[in-house]
Design a protein around this motif. Structure first.
Motif, PDB file in Angstrom:
ATOM      1  N   PHE A  10       0.826  -1.210   0.000  1.00 35.65           N
ATOM      2  CA  PHE A  10       0.000   0.000   0.000  1.00 35.65           C
ATOM      3  C   PHE A  10       0.863   1.264   0.000  1.00 35.65           C
ATOM      4  O   PHE A  10       0.504   2.274  -0.602  1.00 35.65           O
ATOM      5  CB  PHE A  10      -0.932   0.006   1.210  1.00 35.65           C
ATOM      6  CG  PHE A  10      -2.011  -1.041   1.156  1.00 35.65           C
ATOM      7  CD1 PHE A  10      -2.438  -1.556  -0.052  1.00 35.65           C
ATOM      8  CD2 PHE A  10      -2.601  -1.503   2.322  1.00 35.65           C
ATOM      9  CE1 PHE A  10      -3.430  -2.526  -0.118  1.00 35.65           C
ATOM     10  CE2 PHE A  10      -3.599  -2.469   2.278  1.00 35.65           C
ATOM     11  CZ  PHE A  10      -4.012  -2.990   1.057  1.00 35.65           C
ATOM     12  N   GLY A  11       1.994   1.219   0.689  1.00 38.36           N
ATOM     13  CA  GLY A  11       2.891   2.372   0.689  1.00 38.36           C
ATOM     14  C   GLY A  11       3.407   2.681  -0.695  1.00 38.36           C
ATOM     15  O   GLY A  11       3.477   3.850  -1.114  1.00 38.36           O
ATOM     16  N   LEU A  99       3.045   4.639   6.340  1.00 42.62           N
ATOM     17  CA  LEU A  99       2.727   3.211   6.196  1.00 42.62           C
ATOM     18  C   LEU A  99       3.980   2.358   6.331  1.00 42.62           C
ATOM     19  O   LEU A  99       3.946   1.291   6.962  1.00 42.62           O
ATOM     20  CB  LEU A  99       2.059   2.957   4.845  1.00 42.62           C
ATOM     21  CG  LEU A  99       0.667   3.556   4.634  1.00 42.62           C
ATOM     22  CD1 LEU A  99       0.052   3.034   3.341  1.00 42.62           C
ATOM     23  CD2 LEU A  99      -0.256   3.258   5.799  1.00 42.62           C
ATOM     24  N   PHE A 100       5.075   2.817   5.752  1.00 45.26           N
ATOM     25  CA  PHE A 100       6.329   2.067   5.904  1.00 45.26           C
ATOM     26  C   PHE A 100       6.770   2.039   7.377  1.00 45.26           C
ATOM     27  O   PHE A 100       7.302   1.033   7.852  1.00 45.26           O
ATOM     28  CB  PHE A 100       7.427   2.682   5.040  1.00 45.26           C
ATOM     29  CG  PHE A 100       7.188   2.547   3.558  1.00 45.26           C
ATOM     30  CD1 PHE A 100       6.604   1.400   3.045  1.00 45.26           C
ATOM     31  CD2 PHE A 100       7.542   3.554   2.681  1.00 45.26           C
ATOM     32  CE1 PHE A 100       6.377   1.261   1.682  1.00 45.26           C
ATOM     33  CE2 PHE A 100       7.318   3.432   1.316  1.00 45.26           C
ATOM     34  CZ  PHE A 100       6.734   2.283   0.816  1.00 45.26           C
ATOM     35  N   SER A 101       6.562   3.147   8.086  1.00 40.37           N
ATOM     36  CA  SER A 101       6.942   3.172   9.504  1.00 40.37           C
ATOM     37  C   SER A 101       6.114   2.183  10.315  1.00 40.37           C
ATOM     38  O   SER A 101       6.590   1.611  11.302  1.00 40.37           O
ATOM     39  CB  SER A 101       6.784   4.586  10.064  1.00 40.37           C
ATOM     40  OG  SER A 101       5.422   4.936  10.231  1.00 40.37           O
ATOM     41  N   LEU A 102       4.859   1.970   9.907  1.00 42.68           N
ATOM     42  CA  LEU A 102       4.013   0.994  10.596  1.00 42.68           C
ATOM     43  C   LEU A 102       4.555  -0.420  10.435  1.00 42.68           C
ATOM     44  O   LEU A 102       4.393  -1.262  11.330  1.00 42.68           O
ATOM     45  CB  LEU A 102       2.580   1.075  10.071  1.00 42.68           C
ATOM     46  CG  LEU A 102       1.787   2.315  10.486  1.00 42.68           C
ATOM     47  CD1 LEU A 102       0.448   2.359   9.767  1.00 42.68           C
ATOM     48  CD2 LEU A 102       1.572   2.346  11.990  1.00 42.68           C
ATOM     49  N   GLU A 122      14.859   0.398  13.287  1.00 45.07           N
ATOM     50  CA  GLU A 122      15.483   1.277  12.297  1.00 45.07           C
ATOM     51  C   GLU A 122      14.496   1.736  11.227  1.00 45.07           C
ATOM     52  O   GLU A 122      14.533   2.886  10.790  1.00 45.07           O
ATOM     53  CB  GLU A 122      16.676   0.565  11.647  1.00 45.07           C
ATOM     54  CG  GLU A 122      17.880   0.505  12.555  1.00 45.07           C
ATOM     55  CD  GLU A 122      18.213   1.862  13.156  1.00 45.07           C
ATOM     56  OE1 GLU A 122      18.669   2.749  12.412  1.00 45.07           O
ATOM     57  OE2 GLU A 122      17.995   2.051  14.359  1.00 45.07           O
ATOM     58  N   ILE A 123      13.611   0.847  10.784  1.00 49.46           N
ATOM     59  CA  ILE A 123      12.600   1.257   9.809  1.00 49.46           C
ATOM     60  C   ILE A 123      11.728   2.367  10.384  1.00 49.46           C
ATOM     61  O   ILE A 123      11.458   3.384   9.734  1.00 49.46           O
ATOM     62  CB  ILE A 123      11.735   0.055   9.383  1.00 49.46           C
ATOM     63  CG1 ILE A 123      12.562  -0.936   8.571  1.00 49.46           C
ATOM     64  CG2 ILE A 123      10.518   0.515   8.578  1.00 49.46           C
ATOM     65  CD1 ILE A 123      11.826  -2.215   8.235  1.00 49.46           C
ATOM     66  N   THR A 233       2.523   8.554  20.113  1.00 51.80           N
ATOM     67  CA  THR A 233       1.573   7.457  20.324  1.00 51.80           C
ATOM     68  C   THR A 233       2.075   6.167  19.688  1.00 51.80           C
ATOM     69  O   THR A 233       2.361   5.197  20.391  1.00 51.80           O
ATOM     70  CB  THR A 233       0.193   7.837  19.743  1.00 51.80           C
ATOM     71  OG1 THR A 233       0.340   8.238  18.373  1.00 51.80           O
ATOM     72  CG2 THR A 233      -0.430   8.972  20.525  1.00 51.80           C
ATOM     73  N   VAL A 234       2.217   6.157  18.384  1.00 49.69           N
ATOM     74  CA  VAL A 234       2.604   4.928  17.682  1.00 49.69           C
ATOM     75  C   VAL A 234       3.998   4.463  18.095  1.00 49.69           C
ATOM     76  O   VAL A 234       4.210   3.286  18.430  1.00 49.69           O
ATOM     77  CB  VAL A 234       2.532   5.143  16.157  1.00 49.69           C
ATOM     78  CG1 VAL A 234       3.136   3.950  15.422  1.00 49.69           C
ATOM     79  CG2 VAL A 234       1.095   5.364  15.713  1.00 49.69           C
ATOM     80  N   VAL A 235       4.959   5.384  18.086  1.00 44.78           N
ATOM     81  CA  VAL A 235       6.339   5.018  18.424  1.00 44.78           C
ATOM     82  C   VAL A 235       6.431   4.533  19.867  1.00 44.78           C
ATOM     83  O   VAL A 235       7.106   3.537  20.171  1.00 44.78           O
ATOM     84  CB  VAL A 235       7.289   6.202  18.180  1.00 44.78           C
ATOM     85  CG1 VAL A 235       8.711   5.855  18.614  1.00 44.78           C
ATOM     86  CG2 VAL A 235       7.273   6.608  16.707  1.00 44.78           C
TER      87      VAL A 235
END
Length: 467
Positions: A10-11, A99-102, A122-123, A233-235
């Motif tokens: 999707f990214g 999206l890539f970070s997810l 790292e991503i 939040t996510v991190v």
């Protein structure tokens, strides 16, 4: 693992959608992609699978944490409509990087091999370095990005050195292999202890724990507000999920070594975060120190590591994410409205506490949403934040960490002061805030987060039994 594959594909699709003349399709497409990834996450509910040559493990606990991360990402992306109107912004690239970070966050949550943990971190980190400096014309954002990158690089080096030492001590990168060696009594050496300590330092840097928190205020303050919300939040959720898996599975047998170190770090984090937040005049910097303090509360559950800790960390992560996204969502609206009306020429004053003066009178919905958010972060009853703190405090009592509980309760009292500064500004001070136009979906996200915060505060058992 379906969510990782879907988010990666999707990214790339979003990058191609960026070539279209109209940007209108980007936001709905990104939200749809995250929704599909969220739905695919729970396909294997109540099952346990190993993926990628046993380098990743998927179970109910991992699915719940991934669900929290994806829900948080959905809400943050839903607040990003202003990027579609900004000619200088590149929303396709922003959404693709998110999206890539997810993908990195999911790797951190479900790792079964320390190398996969490193790759995931790292991503996620590289994506955040880019997004922090995405506003290229903002000197504060540029400074925040380079500061985050340099300090993050040092933390990564320390963490990688720790992983190397752990391999030297146990002969394995696999979680099960390390646990087996330590359980057999042949791996508990100085090499292992030093390696574990270095690995913890690297991950604690990512979650803003003291004394590795000095980057947080400047980075949170300089980054675009939307990405600050994502970062806090996510991190943070992914980082604590990784810590929980790391400490509860391979290193549970050396609990007597690391719990004292983690408890001291927890106390330092609570004091540094709460006390310093009192002196802040910028709302974003206050939220940065608030993020540090909440890292301290989450660390209580890790330091205790009881049967209740998993449930406490899941509940607290969700409660904190909902309240934080609501708060930054209101800040985005207020700052943009003040900028459009040219009430001032200083961007910093758009993010001060004075920016909220009189907000509740002209915009009752926004005032209510912000008030519920602040009350939840402060841990006031009938909000999700209260039960989150209650659960981690109960874990500390169960483990007998009364001294740590006393520190946490005192710092919670300090926290009430600076959170209530925002509530007082909205309801009891005169201001120049006018009626703020809110997009329908933006309004829906704010209301949904507020309703969930109150619902979890009234019926905290809604999540019971998930992990």
């Amino acid at each position: 693992m379906l969510p990782i594959v879907l988010l990666s594909v999707f990214g790339i699709i979003l990058l191609f959608l960026g070539f279209m003349k109209s940007r209108a399709v980007l936001l709905p497409a990104c939200l749809l992609f995250i929704t599909l990834a969220l739905a695919s996450n729970f396909i294997d509910w109540n099952k346990t699978y190993l993926y990628f040559n046993s380098m990743m493990l998927m179970n109910n606990l991992a699915m719940v944490f991934i669900g929290i991360v994806l829900i948080s990402a959905f809400m943050v992306v839903a607040l990003s409509g202003h990027y579609l109107e900004d000619e200088s912004a590149q929303p396709a690239e922003y959404y693709a990087i998110l999206l890539f970070s997810l993908v990195g966050a999911i790797m951190m949550i479900s790792f079964e091999n320390l190398l996969m943990l490193f790759v995931g971190i790292e991503i996620l980190s590289v994506a955040m370095y880019i997004l922090t400096g995405s506003d290229k014309h903002n000197l504060r954002a540029n400074e925040a990005s380079i500061k985050y990158f340099l300090m993050g690089a040092f933390a990564t080096g320390i963490m990688l050195f720790g992983i190397a030492l752990l391999y030297g001590a146990t002969g394995s990168f696999a979680v099960s292999g390390i646990r087996g060696v330590i359980g057999a009594g042949s791996g508990a050496s100085l090499l292992l202890y030093v390696g574990l300590l270095l690995l913890l330092i690297g991950i604690l840097f990512k979650v803003s724990a003291a004394p590795f928190h000095f980057w947080t205020p400047d980075v949170y303050d300089g980054a675009p507000t939307l990405f600050t919300a994502y970062m806090s939040t996510v991190v943070k959720t992914a980082g604590f999920a990784a810590l929980l898996r790391l400490l509860s599975v391979p290193f549970n047998n050396v609990y007597n070594f690391w719990w004292v170190i983690l408890a001291i770090i927890t106390a330092l984090t609570l004091v540094a975060g709460n006390v310093t937040a009192v002196y802040q005049n910028s709302f974003k910097r206050m939220m940065a120190y608030s993020s540090i303090s909440h890292a301290g509360y989450l660390l209580i559950g890790l330091a205790a590591l009881t049967q209740q800790s998993r449930q406490a960390l899941v509940f607290y992560s969700l409660a904190y994410s909902l309240a934080t996204i609501s708060a930054f969502g209101i800040l985005l609206l207020v700052a943009r409205e003040r900028s459009l009306n040219r009430l001032n020429t200083d961007n910093r004053s758009d993010e001060s506490f004075d920016a909220f003066n009189g907000l509740a009178r002209k915009n009752p919905l926004l005032g209510f949403v912000m008030a519920v958010s602040m009350l939840s972060l402060a841990g006031i009853p009938l909000t999700a934040g209260f039960w989150g703190k209650f659960m981690v405090f109960s874990a500390a009592v169960e483990r007998g960490m009364i001294w740590l509980l006393v520190v946490a309760v005192l710092m919670s009292a300090v926290g009430i002061y600076y959170y209530f500064r925002v509530v007082i500004a909205m309801y009891f001070r005169e201001g120049t805030t006018e009626n703020i136009r809110i997009a329908p979906f933006y309004r829906f996200v704010l209301i949904a987060a507020t309703v969930l915060t109150i619902a979890l505060g009234i019926v905290p058992g809604l999540l019971q039994g998930l992990v």
